[in-house]
Design an enzyme around this catalytic site. Structure first.
Site, PDB file in Angstrom:
ATOM      1  CB  ALA A 241     -17.944  17.319 -20.115  1.00 34.60           C
TER       2      ALA A 241
ATOM      3  CB  SER B 246     -10.902  16.873 -25.356  1.00 37.18           C
ATOM      4  OG  SER B 246     -11.412  17.688 -24.334  1.00 37.18           O
ATOM      5  CG  ASN B 247     -15.839  16.851 -23.321  1.00 37.10           C
ATOM      6  OD1 ASN B 247     -16.026  18.026 -23.068  1.00 37.10           O
ATOM      7  ND2 ASN B 247     -15.376  15.991 -22.413  1.00 37.10           N
ATOM      8  CG  HIS B 248     -17.746  19.710 -28.887  1.00 39.69           C
ATOM      9  ND1 HIS B 248     -16.808  20.272 -29.715  1.00 39.69           N
ATOM     10  CD2 HIS B 248     -18.228  18.622 -29.526  1.00 39.69           C
ATOM     11  CE1 HIS B 248     -16.727  19.551 -30.825  1.00 39.69           C
ATOM     12  NE2 HIS B 248     -17.577  18.536 -30.735  1.00 39.69           N
ATOM     13  CB  SER B 249     -17.266  20.706 -21.694  1.00 37.05           C
ATOM     14  OG  SER B 249     -17.415  21.580 -20.609  1.00 37.05           O
TER      15      SER B 249
END
Ligand code: CTP
Length: 406
Positions: free
Chosen positions: A276, A208-211
């Site tokens: 994102a 995943s990502n930090h959004s």
């Protein structure tokens, strides 16, 4: 400026009530009519005489006039107002509004009112942070009431933190903006994608990502508060907005977001893609947990996901407005321009990872908006809810006004 607007100010028992005569004067000077309803304990902090003199109108406190036995109609007061502002709103009255308790005139007016209600809490930092106060704030928001967040600073107790009533000038500005924009997006259907996507590797792990989704959620709230019907397609985030005009569709993966977004885009007037989205997803999702010790290194094979924004760019019909985001770490303007053209967008909101306080994980953001004709408007670093307002203003000004500037 506010000529003919009817503003009802509800004052509750908080030391910050001393600021309300200043707020009242701003409304009167700008042509509004003001009526004041106070809880009995508010009278310990500011006198009804001051408020009735400044508003040139009687101040309402009790449901009955004891002198002549006459009744003060909460229904009439509620239907008179174009807008109600609860300021300062104490923790006690907030709890009453959230649960429908009507043991005084102000809480009865609130329950009977049909107009938009703004509420500006003021209390000590620990009372404000208490889960019960926070839950009551969310409840009021779920009724469609609009929060004017307290600011951070020195409090009457001597403590420091959130809980200070927003300054009268700022409350006045928020209400004036509301009157000028409130119905500007009425009848529009807006699609917003927001937050991260998560791509599973096995039953316990994902990529995943930090959004945080804060930017997308702020845009959804801003559009809804201007009368738009919003579909918010969001990946997993801590907090989602609750608003009668926002329909939330929760998804996990890029392919789920693709399916929902393409479906919703067909009915949308405007789409703003702030999510994102993962660009790659594992080729194989294992149904059992990957065990350690199988080898010293582990290669995960990934395949490209579908680009949701580009697909909507292909499907776009005349009259639909498509807005993308670009998160760039270098050669920002050129990369954003490329995305604007290749994805067939009307404009693109550029975030640079080089700007301090901007992008993922921050409460603030610094953006530039690039247009199809090559112009770029640069904005200062500001809270994400103000950036959301800038983005909606930009779309309204360039694509929705009669003299469309493109
Ligand atoms: N986007 C999308 N679907 C994807 C990838 C991106 O809808 N699979 C959208 C994002 O929501 C954003 C825009 O495309 O509005 C640009 O996203 P960004 O991550 O900046 O760029 P990418 O197009 O993914 O390209 P790159 O990662 O190479 O910069």
């Amino acid at each position: 400026m506010l000529q003919g607007k009817k503003v009802l100010i509800g004052i509750t028992g908080s030391i910050a009530a001393y600021k309300i005569p200043l707020l009242l004067r701003l409304f009167i000077r700008n042509g509004a009519q003001v009526k004041v309803v106070m809880t009995p304990s508010a009278c310990d902090f500011v006198t009804p005489l001051t408020l009735s003199t400044l508003s040139q109108s009687p101040v309402y406190i009790k449901p009955f006039n004891e002198a002549d036995g006459s009744w003060t109609s909460h229904i009439e007061l509620g239907s008179w107002a174009d807008i109600i502002i609860m300021a300062p709103l104490s923790a006690n009255t907030m709890a009453k509004l959230a649960t429908g308790i009507t043991d005084n005139l102000l809480s009865a007016v609130y329950l009977a009112a049909r107009c938009p209600v703004f509420f500006a809490p003021a209390m000590d930092v620990d009372m404000f942070n208490h889960p019960s106060t926070q839950a009551n704030i969310r409840t009021l928001q779920s009724f469609g009431n609009i929060l004017i967040s307290p600011s951070e600073g020195e409090l009457a107790s001597g403590l420091h933190g959130f809980g200070r009533l927003e300054e009268p000038e700022n409350i006045f500005r928020i209400i004036s903006d509301y009157f000028s924009k409130s119905a500007s997006l009425k009848g529009k259907k807006i699609l917003i994608t927001s937050g991260p996507t998560i791509e599973p590797l096995d039953p316990v792990r994902f990529i995943s990502n930090h959004s945080s989704g804060l930017m997308g959620c702020s845009i959804a709230i801003e559009a809804a508060s201007r009368g738009a019907k919003v579909t918010l397609i969001s990946g997993p985030v801590k907090e989602l907005p609750v608003h009668p005009y926002i329909e939330v569709v929760s998804i996990n993966t890029a392919s789920e977001m693709f399916e929902e977004a393409v479906k919703a885009f067909r009915k949308a007037d405007i789409a703003i893609m702030a999510a994102a989205v993962a660009d790659f997803t594992p080729v194989n999702v294992l149904d059992k947990k990957i065990k350690k010790g199988i080898s010293e290194t582990l290669a995960i094979e990934l395949k490209a996901t579908q680009d949701i924004l580009a697909e909507c760019g292909k499907l776009k019909k005349t009259g639909q407005i498509l807005v993308g985001f670009a998160l760039e770490s270098d050669d920002e303007m050129n990369n954003a321009r490329k995305k604007l053209h290749t994805k067939n967008l009307d404009c693109i909101v550029l975030n640079s990872l080089q700007d301090k306080g901007a992008g993922f994980g921050h409460q603030t953001n610094k953006v530039a908006i690039l247009n199809k004709n090559g112009t770029a408007r640069h904005y200062e670093l500001k809270p994400k809810k103000d950036v959301a307002s800038d983005i909606i203003d930009y779309i309204s000004e360039h694509f929705l006004s009669n003299n469309n500037k493109q």
